[in-house]
Structure formats: structure tokens, C-alpha cells
Scaffold this motif. Structure first.
Motif, PDB file in Angstrom:
ATOM      1  N   TRP A 177    -137.060  45.964  64.153  1.00 29.36           N
ATOM      2  CA  TRP A 177    -135.880  45.741  63.332  1.00 29.36           C
ATOM      3  C   TRP A 177    -134.777  45.220  64.246  1.00 29.36           C
ATOM      4  CZ3 TRP A 177    -135.621  46.256  58.054  1.00 29.36           C
ATOM      5  CH2 TRP A 177    -136.711  46.878  57.433  1.00 29.36           C
ATOM      6  N   THR A 232    -136.486  51.307  64.119  1.00 32.03           N
ATOM      7  CA  THR A 232    -136.090  51.622  62.750  1.00 32.03           C
ATOM      8  C   THR A 232    -134.807  50.853  62.443  1.00 32.03           C
ATOM      9  OG1 THR A 232    -134.672  53.472  63.362  1.00 32.03           O
ATOM     10  CG2 THR A 232    -137.014  53.953  62.991  1.00 32.03           C
ATOM     11  N   ARG A 239    -136.273  42.974  59.667  1.00 29.38           N
ATOM     12  CA  ARG A 239    -137.418  43.188  60.532  1.00 29.38           C
ATOM     13  C   ARG A 239    -137.983  41.818  60.875  1.00 29.38           C
ATOM     14  NH1 ARG A 239    -141.661  47.572  58.806  1.00 29.38           N
ATOM     15  NH2 ARG A 239    -141.574  46.366  56.897  1.00 29.38           N
ATOM     16  N   GLU A 290    -139.073  51.674  55.372  1.00 25.95           N
ATOM     17  CA  GLU A 290    -138.155  52.118  56.428  1.00 25.95           C
ATOM     18  C   GLU A 290    -136.690  52.056  55.997  1.00 25.95           C
ATOM     19  OE1 GLU A 290    -140.545  49.967  56.689  1.00 25.95           O
ATOM     20  OE2 GLU A 290    -141.828  50.390  58.425  1.00 25.95           O
ATOM     21  N   SER A 321    -144.829  50.059  52.083  1.00 20.97           N
ATOM     22  CA  SER A 321    -145.096  49.438  53.376  1.00 20.97           C
ATOM     23  C   SER A 321    -145.496  47.979  53.180  1.00 20.97           C
ATOM     24  CB  SER A 321    -146.216  50.180  54.100  1.00 20.97           C
ATOM     25  OG  SER A 321    -145.852  51.524  54.311  1.00 20.97           O
TER      26      SER A 321
END
Lengths: 109, 162
Positions: A56, A74, A92, B60, B113
């Protein structure tokens, strides 16, 4: 730009009856999250180093330039301590996109 | 503004260069937790996926807005993924803001995911059902036609069924 010289209308296929929830759509200027319309330049993933793939990153994007501010495993790590400005984005870095011999890619969805 | 409609306007946004010659239609999205409105993400590029039934965000990102995807919050929905087995997944009430057009949408979001490291996809439910987007692949741009109905009933929370 020539949009179309001939048009064909093909309805979507209804897979199932989907509940059409009444969603409120409000311009940001109407309250709550104050955010004006911004022409944020697109991040250019081709200019992000390959060693960051899967990470990320916080990126500051500008006209013709982009700066990687921080990286992390993260989103929280990537944004920790970063001074947030309107053109600071979080993303990301995608894994390598395989190019098959036919030129097709293996899209991620 | 109650009951009024915004006049239609169009915003052209170039495709995003993913590297190796791959271009994808992406939009920046700010995700905000409707249950904790002070928690929101920074702008994140998401792929507009006209074949996706719903909006799905990278797993995330959930903790960033105070959502515990391993908990029992949200609501359970059965999903039928293409090429996969039916399974249960939780959905959570969020608002997304598209800073490039200055509009907000309330929707039930899924967090999952992404094998190749994507941030998420913007699909039909809660997004494309309220926004018209034209794609011009040869010109490498998308044009967002905004003519969604605007209500003055408040922001978001009224949009969800009990």
C-alpha cells in the motif's frame, strides 16, 4: 470526437430481481463531507517501482509528476504520519499484469 | 433542493495506466463508515466494472473505517460469484464520495480479497444504478453523465431499509 454513426440498444440481462434500495445522492457541497469537485490527476501505476508491488502506498499526484510519500503493508501503515492534502491518494500497487501471447491480460475481477 | 434534480452534466476522466500497456477505467473513491462518519479513507482508485453486480472493496480497507469484517456487524447476504460456489458475505452501510464529480452515494459495501492486489470495484448496486458512464476505449477515457436525483432528506442514512 465522433461518438457513433449508428447505435444499437441491447438491454442488460436480468440475472435476478435485485432490490433497488432508495439511495440518497447528495452533492458533497450539500453538507457532511465537505469536498469540492477536484480534478485529481490519475495515478500512473507504470511509474511506480516494481519492488512496491503488493504494497500500500500514499502517493501525491500532480500534473505530470507523482511522488510516493510512504509505503506499508497495510493502508494504515502507508498513511501514518503522511500530511494529507487534496491530491494525496492511497492505493495498493497491483501485482504484475501478465500479458499472454495473444495480448490478453489476466484482469483481477 | 428537496425533490429537485440536478441538471445533467458530464465529466470526462481519462483511463488509468496500470503499466505494461494496460488501461483501466478507474475513479477515485473516498469511503466513509455510515455508523462512524468521522472515519473515512483518502481517495483510492477503484475500477469501474460494468459486469459487477455490487461494489466490493479491498478487505484491508475495512479497518481503516472501523469495520471488523470478522465480526457480526452489517448484514449477511448470499452471493453467487461467477465461477464460484454460493457463499455468505457481510455487507456494511457506507457512503462513497467521488471527488471528481463531487457526488456521494450510500450503499451496502462488501469487503473481500483481491488476488492481484486491486483496491476494489465499482459495480451496479449502489453505484452504476445511479450514474451513467460512457466508455470510449479508443480515446482512453470515460465520461460520467451525472443526472441522479437529488433529495434533501439528509445524507445517506435514509437510504437504507430497516
Amino acid at each position: 470526437m465522433v461518438v457513433a454513426e449508428a447505435g444499437f440498444a441491447t438491454p442488460y440481462t436480468e440475472i435476478a430481481t435485485m432490490s433497488m434500495e432508495p439511495v440518497v445522492t447528495v452533492p458533497a457541497s450539500e453538507g457532511g463531507l465537505t469536498m469540492s469537485v477536484r480534478a485529481i490527476p490519475n495515478v500512473d501505476f507504470s511509474k511506480i517501482p516494481s519492488e512496491l508491488q503488493g504494497k500500500w502506498v500514499a502517493v501525491r499526484v500532480g500534473s505530470g509528476v507523482q511522488e510516493i510519500l510512504k509505503e506499508g503493508d497495510t493502508p494504515h501503515e502507508a498513511m501514518a504520519g503522511v500530511q494529507r492534502e487534496w491530491n494525496t491518494i492511497l492505493t495498493r500497487v497491483p501485482a504484475p499484469i501478465a500479458i499472454a501471447a495473444s495480448g490478453e491480460s489476466d484482469g483481477d475481477h | 433542493m428537496s425533490g429537485d434534480s440536478l441538471p445533467p452534466y458530464s465529466t470526462p476522466i481519462p483511463f488509468t495506466d496500470m503499466g505494461r500497456g494496460i488501461l483501466r477505467p478507474c475513479l477515485y473513491v473516498v469511503i466513509e463508515n455510515l455508523d462512524q462518519p468521522h472515519l473515512r479513507t483518502d481517495p483510492i482508485p477503484m475500477v469501474v466494472d460494468t459486469g459487477a453486480d455490487h461494489c466490493i472493496f479491498a478487505r484491508e480497507l475495512a479497518p481503516e473505517i472501523g469495520i471488523n469484517v470478522d465480526g457480526d456487524g452489517g448484514r449477511l447476504q448470499r452471493v453467487f460469484p461467477l465461477g464460484g460456489e454460493p457463499r455468505l458475505i457481510r455487507e456494511y452501510p457506507v457512503q462513497i464520495t467521488i471527488p471528481q464529480i463531487g457526488h456521494r452515494f450510500s450503499l451496502w459495501a462488501r469487503f473481500d480479497s483481491f488476488a492481484n492486489g486491486g483496491n476494489g470495484v465499482l459495480g451496479y448496486g449502489g453505484f452504476l444504478s445511479f450514474l451513467d458512464i460512457r466508455f470510449f476505449y479508443r480515446e482512453r477515457l470515460q465520461i460520467l453523465d451525472v443526472r441522479s436525483k437529488v433529495t434533501g432528506d439528509g445524507v445517506g442514512v435514509g437510504g437504507f431499509p430497516a
